[in-house]
Design a protein around this motif. Sequence first.
Motif, PDB file in Angstrom:
ATOM      1  N   PRO A 185     -10.234  10.477 -24.025  1.00 39.37           N
ATOM      2  CA  PRO A 185      -8.816  10.777 -23.837  1.00 39.37           C
ATOM      3  C   PRO A 185      -8.612  11.895 -22.822  1.00 39.37           C
ATOM      4  O   PRO A 185      -9.523  12.691 -22.548  1.00 39.37           O
ATOM      5  CB  PRO A 185      -8.365  11.205 -25.232  1.00 39.37           C
ATOM      6  N   CYS A 186      -7.417  11.940 -22.256  1.00 45.74           N
ATOM      7  CA  CYS A 186      -7.074  13.025 -21.337  1.00 45.74           C
ATOM      8  C   CYS A 186      -5.587  13.316 -21.470  1.00 45.74           C
ATOM      9  O   CYS A 186      -4.858  12.582 -22.145  1.00 45.74           O
ATOM     10  CB  CYS A 186      -7.441  12.669 -19.895  1.00 45.74           C
ATOM     11  N   ASP A 187      -5.140  14.378 -20.822  1.00 46.54           N
ATOM     12  CA  ASP A 187      -3.734  14.764 -20.896  1.00 46.54           C
ATOM     13  C   ASP A 187      -2.884  14.016 -19.874  1.00 46.54           C
ATOM     14  O   ASP A 187      -1.780  13.568 -20.173  1.00 46.54           O
ATOM     15  CB  ASP A 187      -3.578  16.273 -20.663  1.00 46.54           C
TER      16      ASP A 187
ATOM     17  N   GLU B 295     -10.631  -0.514 -15.462  1.00 45.90           N
ATOM     18  CA  GLU B 295     -11.624   0.538 -15.707  1.00 45.90           C
ATOM     19  C   GLU B 295     -10.952   1.768 -16.321  1.00 45.90           C
ATOM     20  O   GLU B 295     -11.515   2.415 -17.207  1.00 45.90           O
ATOM     21  CB  GLU B 295     -12.316   0.905 -14.398  1.00 45.90           C
ATOM     22  N   LEU B 296      -9.740   2.065 -15.864  1.00 44.65           N
ATOM     23  CA  LEU B 296      -8.988   3.186 -16.429  1.00 44.65           C
ATOM     24  C   LEU B 296      -8.739   2.990 -17.925  1.00 44.65           C
ATOM     25  O   LEU B 296      -8.968   3.899 -18.732  1.00 44.65           O
ATOM     26  CB  LEU B 296      -7.656   3.335 -15.694  1.00 44.65           C
ATOM     27  N   ILE B 297      -8.268   1.806 -18.301  1.00 43.20           N
ATOM     28  CA  ILE B 297      -7.982   1.524 -19.713  1.00 43.20           C
ATOM     29  C   ILE B 297      -9.254   1.643 -20.545  1.00 43.20           C
ATOM     30  O   ILE B 297      -9.248   2.226 -21.636  1.00 43.20           O
ATOM     31  CB  ILE B 297      -7.364   0.125 -19.869  1.00 43.20           C
ATOM     32  N   ASP B 298     -10.357   1.131 -20.012  1.00 44.98           N
ATOM     33  CA  ASP B 298     -11.639   1.217 -20.729  1.00 44.98           C
ATOM     34  C   ASP B 298     -12.076   2.667 -20.906  1.00 44.98           C
ATOM     35  O   ASP B 298     -12.559   3.057 -21.978  1.00 44.98           O
ATOM     36  CB  ASP B 298     -12.713   0.428 -19.977  1.00 44.98           C
ATOM     37  N   ARG B 299     -11.905   3.477 -19.864  1.00 45.52           N
ATOM     38  CA  ARG B 299     -12.320   4.868 -19.940  1.00 45.52           C
ATOM     39  C   ARG B 299     -11.437   5.664 -20.903  1.00 45.52           C
ATOM     40  O   ARG B 299     -11.917   6.540 -21.624  1.00 45.52           O
ATOM     41  CB  ARG B 299     -12.290   5.518 -18.551  1.00 45.52           C
TER      42      ARG B 299
ATOM     43  N   ALA C 221      -1.334  -1.326 -15.455  1.00 45.26           N
ATOM     44  CA  ALA C 221      -2.022  -0.273 -16.204  1.00 45.26           C
ATOM     45  C   ALA C 221      -1.024   0.641 -16.898  1.00 45.26           C
ATOM     46  O   ALA C 221      -1.245   1.065 -18.043  1.00 45.26           O
ATOM     47  CB  ALA C 221      -2.915   0.541 -15.264  1.00 45.26           C
ATOM     48  N   THR C 222       0.089   0.939 -16.237  1.00 46.44           N
ATOM     49  CA  THR C 222       1.140   1.772 -16.853  1.00 46.44           C
ATOM     50  C   THR C 222       1.696   1.092 -18.097  1.00 46.44           C
ATOM     51  O   THR C 222       1.881   1.725 -19.145  1.00 46.44           O
ATOM     52  CB  THR C 222       2.271   2.035 -15.847  1.00 46.44           C
ATOM     53  N   GLU C 223       1.955  -0.195 -17.986  1.00 46.07           N
ATOM     54  CA  GLU C 223       2.489  -0.950 -19.123  1.00 46.07           C
ATOM     55  C   GLU C 223       1.543  -0.882 -20.324  1.00 46.07           C
ATOM     56  O   GLU C 223       1.975  -0.644 -21.463  1.00 46.07           O
ATOM     57  CB  GLU C 223       2.708  -2.407 -18.701  1.00 46.07           C
ATOM     58  N   ILE C 224       0.263  -1.069 -20.078  1.00 40.25           N
ATOM     59  CA  ILE C 224      -0.718  -1.035 -21.164  1.00 40.25           C
ATOM     60  C   ILE C 224      -0.854   0.382 -21.728  1.00 40.25           C
ATOM     61  O   ILE C 224      -0.925   0.579 -22.950  1.00 40.25           O
ATOM     62  CB  ILE C 224      -2.080  -1.550 -20.670  1.00 40.25           C
ATOM     63  N   MET C 225      -0.877   1.378 -20.845  1.00 38.59           N
ATOM     64  CA  MET C 225      -0.998   2.756 -21.308  1.00 38.59           C
ATOM     65  C   MET C 225       0.174   3.167 -22.185  1.00 38.59           C
ATOM     66  O   MET C 225       0.003   3.862 -23.192  1.00 38.59           O
ATOM     67  CB  MET C 225      -1.101   3.701 -20.111  1.00 38.59           C
ATOM     68  N   LYS C 226       1.368   2.749 -21.825  1.00 38.90           N
ATOM     69  CA  LYS C 226       2.541   3.105 -22.625  1.00 38.90           C
ATOM     70  C   LYS C 226       2.471   2.492 -24.012  1.00 38.90           C
ATOM     71  O   LYS C 226       3.021   3.040 -24.974  1.00 38.90           O
ATOM     72  CB  LYS C 226       3.828   2.657 -21.904  1.00 38.90           C
ATOM     73  N   ASP C 227       1.781   1.370 -24.125  1.00 38.83           N
ATOM     74  CA  ASP C 227       1.633   0.715 -25.424  1.00 38.83           C
ATOM     75  C   ASP C 227       0.461   1.288 -26.219  1.00 38.83           C
ATOM     76  O   ASP C 227       0.592   1.586 -27.409  1.00 38.83           O
ATOM     77  CB  ASP C 227       1.431  -0.787 -25.212  1.00 38.83           C
ATOM     78  N   ARG C 228      -0.689   1.493 -25.555  1.00 34.40           N
ATOM     79  CA  ARG C 228      -1.912   1.890 -26.268  1.00 34.40           C
ATOM     80  C   ARG C 228      -2.179   3.394 -26.272  1.00 34.40           C
ATOM     81  O   ARG C 228      -2.787   3.918 -27.203  1.00 34.40           O
ATOM     82  CB  ARG C 228      -3.111   1.164 -25.657  1.00 34.40           C
ATOM     83  N   PHE C 229      -1.725   4.075 -25.218  1.00 34.69           N
ATOM     84  CA  PHE C 229      -1.983   5.517 -25.108  1.00 34.69           C
ATOM     85  C   PHE C 229      -0.698   6.256 -24.739  1.00 34.69           C
ATOM     86  O   PHE C 229      -0.615   6.898 -23.678  1.00 34.69           O
ATOM     87  CB  PHE C 229      -3.066   5.788 -24.053  1.00 34.69           C
ATOM     88  N   PRO C 230       0.327   6.180 -25.574  1.00 30.68           N
ATOM     89  CA  PRO C 230       1.633   6.748 -25.214  1.00 30.68           C
ATOM     90  C   PRO C 230       1.624   8.260 -25.033  1.00 30.68           C
ATOM     91  O   PRO C 230       2.520   8.816 -24.395  1.00 30.68           O
ATOM     92  CB  PRO C 230       2.523   6.339 -26.394  1.00 30.68           C
TER      93      PRO C 230
END
Length: 219
Positions: A49-51, A40-44, A67-76
């Motif tokens: 976006p947020c800081d 849900e976090l990745i979808d949101r 989720a951290t792994e995906i965020m580092k790739d998609r939302f660094p």
Amino acid sequence: MGKIVLGIADDHRLFRMGFVSMLSGVDEFCFAFEAGNGQELIDRLAEQPCDIVLLDINMPVMDGIKATEIMKDRFPEVKIIIISMYDEDRFVTHMLEQGVNGYLLKDSSPEEVEKAIRQVYEEGAYYSDFVGKVLHRKLLSKKADAAPVVFNAPFASDLSTREKDVLRLLCDGLSTAEIGDKLFISSRTVEGYRQRIIEKTGAKNIAQAIALAYKRHLF
């Protein structure tokens, strides 16, 4: 300074509500969204976006580690502060090595949470006394006969003397302003050293550079 935009991901609704209520009362903070799990976090994040994301580790569907792994790739560009009940050293060091910007326990005081958010937003990393002790224990747990790693090792061979000084002080948890005062240089100069440390060590951010410094016995 504008608002620091936050997101929170935790599977306990009451905990999320409490955090949102507590932090929304701080003038500089506002919340973009809440999420009940990592997916849900990745979808949101894809929509809003947020800081900074305040992220739990143990969640259904997708945990905080994935989720951290995906965020580092998609939302660094999004910074991550882990807020977890897990105080085991292995969780803390693993998440720091994955490049999270801070790690807090769920019983942290509101004042420390506010300080962590501000410092991560402004400096890129927050290391509490708890995290410092975890990293120190990790250092001491290395085998006694392990080859010592010194500042002429490959990891740090390109760092100047002043860059090493700044990295040491970052590991001590000092902010940019505090480092500037201690070394009698401007905050802008410290920022320049921080950026060069990241580039020369190959770290994703300053938090990972600090974790690597502890991991490789630089201090």
